[in-house]
Design a protein around this motif. Structure first.
Motif, mmCIF file in Angstrom:
data_model
loop_
_atom_site.group_PDB
_atom_site.id
_atom_site.type_symbol
_atom_site.label_atom_id
_atom_site.label_comp_id
_atom_site.label_asym_id
_atom_site.label_seq_id
_atom_site.Cartn_x
_atom_site.Cartn_y
_atom_site.Cartn_z
ATOM 1 N N TYR A 137 -0.571 16.453 -1.586
ATOM 2 C CA TYR A 137 -0.592 14.904 -1.326
ATOM 3 C C TYR A 137 1.380 15.056 -1.494
ATOM 4 O O TYR A 137 1.947 14.005 -0.590
ATOM 5 N N GLU A 138 1.848 15.866 -2.255
ATOM 6 C CA GLU A 138 3.343 15.580 -2.286
ATOM 7 C C GLU A 138 4.210 16.721 -1.271
ATOM 8 O O GLU A 138 5.230 16.524 -1.271
ATOM 9 N N GLU A 139 3.245 17.335 -0.626
ATOM 10 C CA GLU A 139 3.956 18.300 0.328
ATOM 11 C C GLU A 139 4.660 17.577 1.812
ATOM 12 O O GLU A 139 5.235 17.947 2.420
ATOM 13 N N LEU A 140 4.090 16.432 2.054
ATOM 14 C CA LEU A 140 4.169 15.636 3.280
ATOM 15 C C LEU A 140 4.992 14.350 2.794
ATOM 16 O O LEU A 140 4.751 13.722 1.634
ATOM 17 N N PRO A 141 5.895 14.084 3.453
ATOM 18 C CA PRO A 141 6.703 12.591 3.293
ATOM 19 C C PRO A 141 5.667 11.548 3.158
ATOM 20 O O PRO A 141 4.756 11.201 3.783
ATOM 21 N N ARG A 142 6.229 10.594 2.150
ATOM 22 C CA ARG A 142 5.178 9.421 1.758
ATOM 23 C C ARG A 142 6.057 8.225 1.326
ATOM 24 O O ARG A 142 7.369 8.346 1.081
ATOM 25 N N GLY A 143 5.399 7.330 1.045
ATOM 26 C CA GLY A 143 5.999 6.277 0.378
ATOM 27 C C GLY A 143 4.802 4.862 -0.050
ATOM 28 O O GLY A 143 3.706 5.347 -0.075
ATOM 29 N N ARG A 144 5.651 3.836 -0.334
ATOM 30 C CA ARG A 144 4.916 2.790 -0.889
ATOM 31 C C ARG A 144 5.481 1.525 -0.526
ATOM 32 O O ARG A 144 6.645 1.342 -0.499
ATOM 33 N N VAL A 145 4.477 0.586 -0.038
ATOM 34 C CA VAL A 145 5.095 -0.603 0.279
ATOM 35 C C VAL A 145 4.683 -1.844 -1.088
ATOM 36 O O VAL A 145 3.504 -1.735 -1.503
ATOM 37 N N GLY B 72 0.558 -1.344 0.022
ATOM 38 C CA GLY B 72 -0.020 0.091 0.176
ATOM 39 C C GLY B 72 0.812 1.270 -0.101
ATOM 40 O O GLY B 72 1.748 1.326 -0.277
ATOM 41 N N ILE B 73 0.212 2.351 0.367
ATOM 42 C CA ILE B 73 0.836 3.555 0.210
ATOM 43 C C ILE B 73 0.645 4.284 1.757
ATOM 44 O O ILE B 73 -0.411 3.783 2.445
ATOM 45 N N PHE B 74 1.592 5.315 1.919
ATOM 46 C CA PHE B 74 1.480 5.766 3.169
ATOM 47 C C PHE B 74 1.967 7.030 3.253
ATOM 48 O O PHE B 74 2.678 7.790 2.450
#
Length: 139
Positions: A82-90, A17-19
């Motif tokens: 959505y791109e202003e905060l740290p994020r990622g994907r598994v 997923g995404i986070f």
């Protein structure tokens, strides 16, 4: 399946997923959207979550701060892109059979990784953490 906080007693199946790391008062809260591995989508040699960051974030933002709080989610979601905060994907790599957590460097702290492993049901699963150009905070 969207989650923000997970009951530590409930077992979470291994998931992809995404986070994001979202400010909530003086702390950062991890919010996720995940799919159990058993029903994940095939993408090349990987199994992945069917939704993108933009799509999920805009759905959450449309709820507004009051509804986000009611659902136990940080109200800050409503005030950020959505791109202003740290994020990622598994994702799950079928060969060599391991989960890869692609995470913004701001989320590669040991305590954040430990929490992501818990939130995605990866305790006891082979996994590694990597950086990726797609998951760099703008701003």
């Amino acid at each position: 399946m969207s989650t923000t906080f997970t009951d530590p007693v409930v077992a979470i199946p291994p998931s992809v997923g995404i986070f994001w790391g979202v400010p909530d008062g003086r702390r950062t809260v991890l919010v996720t959207d995940r799919t159990p591995l058993a029903v994940a989508e095939t993408y090349g040699d990987c199994l992945t979550h069917p939704h993108g960051h933009y799509e999920i974030w805009e759905t959450w933002r449309a709820l507004g701060a009051t509804e986000l709080r009611r659902r136990g989610m940080p109200a800050a979601i409503a005030g950020h892109e959505y791109e202003e905060l740290p994020r990622g994907r598994v994702v799950y790599m079928r060969t060599p059979a391991l989960f890869t957590l692609y995470a913004d460097r701001h989320l590669q702290r040991p305590e954040a990784i430990t929490e992501l492993v818990r939130l995605f049901g990866l305790d006891g699963e082979r996994h590694l953490v990597r950086s990726d150009v797609h998951y760099r905070t703008l701003g």
